[in-house]
Write a protein that holds these residues in place. Sequence first.
Motif, PDB file in Angstrom:
ATOM      1  N   VAL A 183       0.872  -1.176  -0.077  1.00  0.00           N
ATOM      2  CA  VAL A 183      -0.100  -0.109  -0.091  1.00  0.00           C
ATOM      3  C   VAL A 183       0.841   1.231  -0.041  1.00  0.00           C
ATOM      4  O   VAL A 183       1.852   1.366   0.819  1.00  0.00           O
ATOM      5  N   THR A 184       0.404   2.209  -0.924  1.00  0.00           N
ATOM      6  CA  THR A 184       1.376   3.531  -0.867  1.00  0.00           C
ATOM      7  C   THR A 184       0.760   4.543  -0.729  1.00  0.00           C
ATOM      8  O   THR A 184       0.978   5.662  -0.404  1.00  0.00           O
ATOM      9  N   ALA A 185      -0.816   4.747  -0.580  1.00  0.00           N
ATOM     10  CA  ALA A 185      -1.608   5.654  -0.301  1.00  0.00           C
ATOM     11  C   ALA A 185      -3.159   5.103   0.028  1.00  0.00           C
ATOM     12  O   ALA A 185      -3.470   4.127  -0.358  1.00  0.00           O
ATOM     13  N   SER A 227     -14.583  13.038  -1.282  1.00  0.00           N
ATOM     14  CA  SER A 227     -14.690  14.385  -1.231  1.00  0.00           C
ATOM     15  C   SER A 227     -15.124  14.716   0.213  1.00  0.00           C
ATOM     16  O   SER A 227     -14.911  15.899   0.556  1.00  0.00           O
ATOM     17  N   ALA A 228     -15.531  13.735   1.087  1.00  0.00           N
ATOM     18  CA  ALA A 228     -15.765  14.151   2.352  1.00  0.00           C
ATOM     19  C   ALA A 228     -14.829  13.747   3.216  1.00  0.00           C
ATOM     20  O   ALA A 228     -14.912  13.829   4.616  1.00  0.00           O
ATOM     21  N   GLY A 229     -13.539  13.225   2.670  1.00  0.00           N
ATOM     22  CA  GLY A 229     -12.532  12.856   3.717  1.00  0.00           C
ATOM     23  C   GLY A 229     -12.703  11.524   4.018  1.00  0.00           C
ATOM     24  O   GLY A 229     -11.931  11.175   4.961  1.00  0.00           O
ATOM     25  N   GLU A 230     -13.631  10.605   3.702  1.00  0.00           N
ATOM     26  CA  GLU A 230     -13.711   9.365   4.290  1.00  0.00           C
ATOM     27  C   GLU A 230     -12.917   8.497   3.523  1.00  0.00           C
ATOM     28  O   GLU A 230     -12.936   8.610   2.306  1.00  0.00           O
ATOM     29  N   VAL A 231     -12.359   7.562   4.140  1.00  0.00           N
ATOM     30  CA  VAL A 231     -11.697   6.446   3.414  1.00  0.00           C
ATOM     31  C   VAL A 231     -12.366   5.558   2.537  1.00  0.00           C
ATOM     32  O   VAL A 231     -13.173   5.031   3.135  1.00  0.00           O
ATOM     33  N   VAL A 232     -11.894   5.368   1.300  1.00  0.00           N
ATOM     34  CA  VAL A 232     -12.613   4.643   0.419  1.00  0.00           C
ATOM     35  C   VAL A 232     -11.999   3.487  -0.300  1.00  0.00           C
ATOM     36  O   VAL A 232     -12.551   2.585  -1.100  1.00  0.00           O
ATOM     37  N   GLY A 233     -10.558   3.514  -0.044  1.00  0.00           N
ATOM     38  CA  GLY A 233      -9.948   2.308  -0.572  1.00  0.00           C
ATOM     39  C   GLY A 233      -8.406   2.845  -0.336  1.00  0.00           C
ATOM     40  O   GLY A 233      -8.026   3.659   0.388  1.00  0.00           O
ATOM     41  N   VAL A 234      -7.499   1.921  -1.119  1.00  0.00           N
ATOM     42  CA  VAL A 234      -5.989   2.295  -0.995  1.00  0.00           C
ATOM     43  C   VAL A 234      -5.594   1.991  -2.505  1.00  0.00           C
ATOM     44  O   VAL A 234      -6.177   1.355  -3.276  1.00  0.00           O
ATOM     45  N   GLU A 235      -4.306   2.772  -2.872  1.00  0.00           N
ATOM     46  CA  GLU A 235      -3.664   2.335  -3.978  1.00  0.00           C
ATOM     47  C   GLU A 235      -2.330   1.707  -3.634  1.00  0.00           C
ATOM     48  O   GLU A 235      -1.907   1.723  -2.456  1.00  0.00           O
ATOM     49  N   ALA A 236      -2.048   0.658  -4.322  1.00  0.00           N
ATOM     50  CA  ALA A 236      -1.099  -0.479  -3.949  1.00  0.00           C
ATOM     51  C   ALA A 236      -0.072  -0.568  -5.322  1.00  0.00           C
ATOM     52  O   ALA A 236      -0.423  -0.527  -6.179  1.00  0.00           O
ATOM     53  N   LEU A 254      -7.600  -0.311  -5.259  1.00  0.00           N
ATOM     54  CA  LEU A 254      -8.675  -1.007  -4.619  1.00  0.00           C
ATOM     55  C   LEU A 254      -9.576  -0.582  -3.622  1.00  0.00           C
ATOM     56  O   LEU A 254      -9.295   0.334  -2.942  1.00  0.00           O
ATOM     57  N   ARG A 255     -10.981  -0.657  -3.979  1.00  0.00           N
ATOM     58  CA  ARG A 255     -11.977  -0.083  -3.108  1.00  0.00           C
ATOM     59  C   ARG A 255     -12.532  -0.886  -2.148  1.00  0.00           C
ATOM     60  O   ARG A 255     -12.492  -2.075  -2.226  1.00  0.00           O
ATOM     61  N   ALA A 256     -12.504  -0.058  -1.078  1.00  0.00           N
ATOM     62  CA  ALA A 256     -13.197  -0.566   0.339  1.00  0.00           C
ATOM     63  C   ALA A 256     -14.630  -0.481   0.230  1.00  0.00           C
ATOM     64  O   ALA A 256     -14.997   0.933   0.005  1.00  0.00           O
ATOM     65  N   ARG A 257     -15.434  -1.563   0.704  1.00  0.00           N
ATOM     66  CA  ARG A 257     -16.758  -1.182   0.881  1.00  0.00           C
ATOM     67  C   ARG A 257     -17.327  -0.629   2.143  1.00  0.00           C
ATOM     68  O   ARG A 257     -18.037  -0.024   2.355  1.00  0.00           O
ATOM     69  N   ARG A 258     -16.314  -1.227   3.104  1.00  0.00           N
ATOM     70  CA  ARG A 258     -16.924  -0.862   4.685  1.00  0.00           C
ATOM     71  C   ARG A 258     -15.740  -0.159   5.325  1.00  0.00           C
ATOM     72  O   ARG A 258     -15.947   0.665   6.238  1.00  0.00           O
ATOM     73  N   ALA A 259     -14.412  -0.616   5.249  1.00  0.00           N
ATOM     74  CA  ALA A 259     -13.253  -0.099   5.749  1.00  0.00           C
ATOM     75  C   ALA A 259     -12.020  -0.664   5.353  1.00  0.00           C
ATOM     76  O   ALA A 259     -11.835  -1.590   4.542  1.00  0.00           O
ATOM     77  N   TYR A 278       4.267   7.240   7.000  1.00  0.00           N
ATOM     78  CA  TYR A 278       3.868   8.106   6.006  1.00  0.00           C
ATOM     79  C   TYR A 278       2.344   8.348   5.668  1.00  0.00           C
ATOM     80  O   TYR A 278       1.874   9.204   5.457  1.00  0.00           O
ATOM     81  N   ILE A 279       1.768   6.949   5.343  1.00  0.00           N
ATOM     82  CA  ILE A 279       0.467   7.005   4.959  1.00  0.00           C
ATOM     83  C   ILE A 279      -0.293   7.725   6.009  1.00  0.00           C
ATOM     84  O   ILE A 279      -1.198   8.638   5.764  1.00  0.00           O
ATOM     85  N   ALA A 280      -0.282   7.451   7.346  1.00  0.00           N
ATOM     86  CA  ALA A 280      -1.093   8.009   8.382  1.00  0.00           C
ATOM     87  C   ALA A 280      -0.634   9.475   8.413  1.00  0.00           C
ATOM     88  O   ALA A 280      -1.709  10.495   8.760  1.00  0.00           O
ATOM     89  N   THR A 281       0.415   9.679   8.427  1.00  0.00           N
ATOM     90  CA  THR A 281       0.600  11.111   8.558  1.00  0.00           C
ATOM     91  C   THR A 281      -0.054  12.078   7.535  1.00  0.00           C
ATOM     92  O   THR A 281      -0.304  13.229   7.542  1.00  0.00           O
ATOM     93  N   ALA A 282       0.051  11.503   6.207  1.00  0.00           N
ATOM     94  CA  ALA A 282      -0.589  12.163   5.059  1.00  0.00           C
ATOM     95  C   ALA A 282      -2.090  12.369   5.349  1.00  0.00           C
ATOM     96  O   ALA A 282      -2.514  13.089   4.516  1.00  0.00           O
ATOM     97  N   LEU A 283      -2.700  11.563   5.999  1.00  0.00           N
ATOM     98  CA  LEU A 283      -4.062  11.520   6.324  1.00  0.00           C
ATOM     99  C   LEU A 283      -4.291  12.770   7.394  1.00  0.00           C
ATOM    100  O   LEU A 283      -5.402  12.911   7.974  1.00  0.00           O
TER     101      LEU A 283
END
Length: 175
Positions: free
Chosen positions: A30-32, A37-46, A56-61, A99-104
Amino acid sequence: GSLGSGDELVRQIAAAVAARAIPVRVSHRVTAVLTNSAGEVVGVEAERADGSHVRLRARRAVLFATGGYTHGRELVDAFQPGPLYGACAVPTNEGDFVYIATALGARLGHMQSAWYAQVVLEQALRSPAVPDAVFMPPGDSMILVNRFGRRVVNEKANHNERPQVHFHWDPTTRS
């Protein structure tokens, strides 16, 4: 679930993943984190092993069950009290999630903490991922001394406390 060591935590996560038929992708890093637009996590880039990227899109978390930054030289130099050689962690344990967490916008805490254990220096110089640490020196007739032959630590101290002696340095006496 019950409390336990790292392998128990992994067992519980694996059981939850299997029970929910969640797909598991190996050889992906995972790189990001992707947000809407609401700032909700919807997936990851890997990044795949071949260097290509996938979203990769996340349905719930999105759940991160990750290690620390044992082999992330920049983070080790920034947060640990002295040079570290070798560790009982996989070589890919480079602090990606920091790095991922601090970017958020996550705030970091206790970054100077670590789960220390002494390792055999010759092994660490050959390979940064040392398979075994010295959790307890063998025998009752061993003492640990500094380069001047002075005893520096209680050898029966636990594996996390005993290595702290290696971070003490007096530049005046060079000891």
